[in-house]
Scaffold this active site. Structure first.
Site, PDB file in Angstrom:
ATOM      1  N   CYS A  45     -16.254  -3.861   0.904  1.00 13.41           N
ATOM      2  CA  CYS A  45     -15.664  -3.887  -0.446  1.00 13.41           C
ATOM      3  C   CYS A  45     -16.752  -4.036  -1.505  1.00 13.41           C
ATOM      4  O   CYS A  45     -16.678  -3.428  -2.581  1.00 13.41           O
ATOM      5  CB  CYS A  45     -14.674  -5.036  -0.581  1.00 13.41           C
ATOM      6  SG  CYS A  45     -13.325  -4.956   0.602  1.00 13.41           S
TER       7      CYS A  45
HETATM    8  C1  BEZ Z   1     -15.177  -5.378   4.239  1.00 14.58           C
HETATM    9  O1  BEZ Z   1     -14.910  -5.073   3.081  1.00 14.58           O
HETATM   10  O2  BEZ Z   1     -16.327  -5.449   4.626  1.00 14.58           O
HETATM   11  C2  BEZ Z   1     -14.085  -5.653   5.226  1.00 14.58           C
HETATM   12  C3  BEZ Z   1     -12.899  -6.208   4.804  1.00 14.58           C
HETATM   13  C4  BEZ Z   1     -11.919  -6.493   5.729  1.00 14.58           C
HETATM   14  C5  BEZ Z   1     -12.137  -6.176   7.077  1.00 14.58           C
HETATM   15  C6  BEZ Z   1     -13.325  -5.589   7.472  1.00 14.58           C
HETATM   16  C7  BEZ Z   1     -14.307  -5.317   6.547  1.00 14.58           C
END
Ligand code: BEZ
Length: 212
Positions: A45
């Site tokens: 994210c």
């Molecule tokens: C991420 O944004 O890195 C992420 C968020 C939830 C699950 C896996 C990765």
């Protein structure tokens, strides 16, 4: 029921990192991108919001307003934005919705319980100036989106909204486009003065009409 292409995008009033906001007022006559991510302070994210900030000028050039959303609190968003700016070397200028009460997540069906009961998946909606949904894409939490692809689709949407053309696979701005099947080749020749190349009666190309 979930939203489909051509549906009216629901309006909402929310708290964001840029203050209280009415979605329709925020959009005005612009196009919009509303996209959800699972959670603040997560690695993928962080890169997605960083990339969107990096491409802010590209969205603005296309008259597109961007709005991010997750079910985190406003305080968390503000703290996380500092990390995004630091690690991705950007300035996040678009609002991020604090959807802790899951109003937007519910309206746009961004929680897919078989993926996660609590977090939004990576949903992305492109909304036209008529407030209709033009594009829906959904990615899992583990896969960051390609924001150049989002821009490419917006280029196609904006072109095809104004001309009787469609864009072929992998099309990019400046490349030939396809004459829509509803237009006969005879009419297409009149309509597209740059020329029409007929490969098959149903497969006709013309240079992009709004490009020199
Ligand atoms: C991420 O944004 O890195 C992420 C968020 C939830 C699950 C896996 C990765």
């Amino acid at each position: 029921m979930s939203l489909r292409l051509g549906d009216i995008a629901p309006n909402f009033q929310v708290n964001t990192t840029a203050g209280q906001l009415d979605f329709y007022e925020y959009l005005g006559d612009s196009w919009g991108v509303l996209f959800s991510h699972p959670a603040d302070f997560t690695p993928v994210c962080t890169t997605e919001l960083g990339k969107t900030a990096l491409l802010q000028e590209e969205f603005s050039k296309r008259n597109v307003k961007v709005l991010a959303v997750s079910v985190d609190s406003i305080d968390k968003h503000h703290e996380w934005v500092k990390d995004i700016n630091e690690t991705q070397q950007v300035t996040v200028a678009f609002p991020i919705i604090a959807d802790d009460n899951k109003v937007v997540a519910g309206l746009y069906d961004m929680i897919h319980p078989n993926a996660s009961e609590t977090f939004t998946v990576r949903s992305l909606f492109v909304i036209g100036p008529d407030k209709k949904v033009k594009l829906i894409i959904t990615y899992p939490a583990s896969t960051g989106r390609n924001f150049y692809e989002v821009l490419r689709v917006i280029d196609s949407l904006q072109l095809t909204a104004n001309y009787s053309v469609a864009t072929p696979a992998d099309w990019k701005v400046g490349e030939d486009v396809i004459v829509v099947p509803a237009i006969s080749t005879a009419d297409a020749i009149k309509k597209f003065p740059k020329g029409v190349k007929e490969i098959k009666p149903y497969l006709r190309y013309t240079p992009q009409p709004n490009k020199d």
